[in-house]
Scaffold this motif. Sequence first.
Motif, mmCIF file in Angstrom:
data_model
loop_
_atom_site.group_PDB
_atom_site.id
_atom_site.type_symbol
_atom_site.label_atom_id
_atom_site.label_comp_id
_atom_site.label_asym_id
_atom_site.label_seq_id
_atom_site.Cartn_x
_atom_site.Cartn_y
_atom_site.Cartn_z
ATOM 1 N N HIS A 94 42.980 50.005 74.744
ATOM 2 C CA HIS A 94 41.816 50.611 75.526
ATOM 3 C C HIS A 94 40.632 50.351 74.859
ATOM 4 C CE1 HIS A 94 44.761 52.797 78.390
ATOM 5 N NE2 HIS A 94 45.376 53.098 77.297
ATOM 6 N N TYR A 95 40.534 50.229 73.524
ATOM 7 C CA TYR A 95 39.322 49.733 72.993
ATOM 8 C C TYR A 95 38.636 48.441 73.526
ATOM 9 C CZ TYR A 95 35.825 48.731 69.434
ATOM 10 O OH TYR A 95 34.671 48.539 68.764
ATOM 11 N N GLN A 97 39.442 47.075 76.453
ATOM 12 C CA GLN A 97 39.083 47.213 77.889
ATOM 13 C C GLN A 97 37.620 48.324 78.054
ATOM 14 O OE1 GLN A 97 41.581 50.127 80.135
ATOM 15 N NE2 GLN A 97 41.626 48.722 81.762
ATOM 16 N N ALA A 98 37.527 48.963 77.108
ATOM 17 C CA ALA A 98 36.310 49.970 77.277
ATOM 18 C C ALA A 98 35.023 49.090 76.903
ATOM 19 C CB ALA A 98 36.354 51.001 76.048
ATOM 20 N N LYS A 99 35.273 48.075 75.712
ATOM 21 C CA LYS A 99 34.286 46.859 75.753
ATOM 22 C C LYS A 99 34.092 45.820 76.847
ATOM 23 C CE LYS A 99 32.762 47.480 71.214
ATOM 24 N NZ LYS A 99 31.648 47.527 70.789
ATOM 25 N N ALA A 100 34.944 45.569 77.561
ATOM 26 C CA ALA A 100 34.629 44.729 78.763
ATOM 27 C C ALA A 100 34.598 45.349 79.860
ATOM 28 C CB ALA A 100 36.026 43.608 78.716
ATOM 29 N N THR A 101 33.520 46.173 80.186
ATOM 30 C CA THR A 101 33.346 47.104 81.086
ATOM 31 C C THR A 101 33.037 46.074 82.456
ATOM 32 O OG1 THR A 101 31.204 47.210 80.807
ATOM 33 C CG2 THR A 101 32.562 48.821 79.872
ATOM 34 N N ASP A 102 32.565 44.730 82.486
ATOM 35 C CA ASP A 102 32.228 44.117 83.433
ATOM 36 C C ASP A 102 33.414 43.588 84.131
ATOM 37 O OD1 ASP A 102 29.805 45.028 83.254
ATOM 38 O OD2 ASP A 102 28.936 43.353 82.061
ATOM 39 N N THR A 105 40.149 45.330 85.353
ATOM 40 C CA THR A 105 41.197 45.933 84.435
ATOM 41 C C THR A 105 42.340 45.060 84.185
ATOM 42 O OG1 THR A 105 40.544 48.123 84.973
ATOM 43 C CG2 THR A 105 43.068 47.633 83.938
#
Length: 307
Positions: A94-95, A97-102, A105
């Motif tokens: 999840h960390y 994924q939060a960094k790769a917002t662009d 999923t």
Amino acid sequence: MTFPQPPQGPGSPYGDARAANGDPHLSWHQPPAPAPTLIPHQAPPTAQPSPVEGEPGDAGELPLASRTMRLVARTTDYLLTTALVLPLWFLAYHYIQAKATDLPTKVVRDAFLDVVFGRAGEAQRAPLEAVDGLWGTTKTLLFLLILAHLLVPTLYDWFMHARYGRTFGKIMVGAKVVPAGTPAAAVPGRVPVGAWRAGRRTLVAVVLPWAAVLLTWYEIALREWGLAGLFALVSLIGFLDPLAVLGPRRRTWHDRTAGTVVVNVKMLARGWSATRNASTAVVQGARGVRERWQSGRASAGRSGDPT
């Protein structure tokens, strides 16, 4: 006409004249009475000494845990410690994924799983490298997860053995680690394995093999085949160590390093002590027979004394 009389008396080899039915002329013709003899080649029964507790090479001083018990206990402990680390994997994902917002999923999830299962070639990790610093963060998180997989089992194994002499897996199967030479009567109580002894045991049983296994996986995930092969060779310690259980005392390398044995507590509580007591009774009975035999031999010697 009178016959000469041989020397008589208690010290005479012809016996005492007064003992030959009162006839002094026949007494010197009687041969001396032979002393009672024992049956040839008859040896007194000997009592075997009871086994010494903890004596090297004596596999009967304590009931040892079987190979199956040890395997089940070790597997249970590994599953337990792995379950404790699993939440960290979800936090790491999840960390990232939060960094790769662009990124979608699904792309982030597939790239993360490819890295975890060693399929992270250039094409698979390209999405993570597209985000500034995300690939470096992923490698750091993977390394920290490896440390967690190593530190949690290490601390668990060391603390439980040092404090209680048994882990949850050993409690489940009825096994316990005690120092070699521990008396059977002390096993059910709290036997101090000690921090230093437990630390040596954990070093060989957990730290060395599992550090090598985890680092092998880490290098495979990064496609570093040379280091992966080196760590794989070191990880053989973890696979060869349990083979030592095949010996008569079932002591692995970490048992020998720490000077410990793994005892079957259930057998000790149910019937082993009764068997031990029966063996002691047999030994004591043999000693009694020997004493009676020696007493009878002494009595026979006294009865055959010409004095």
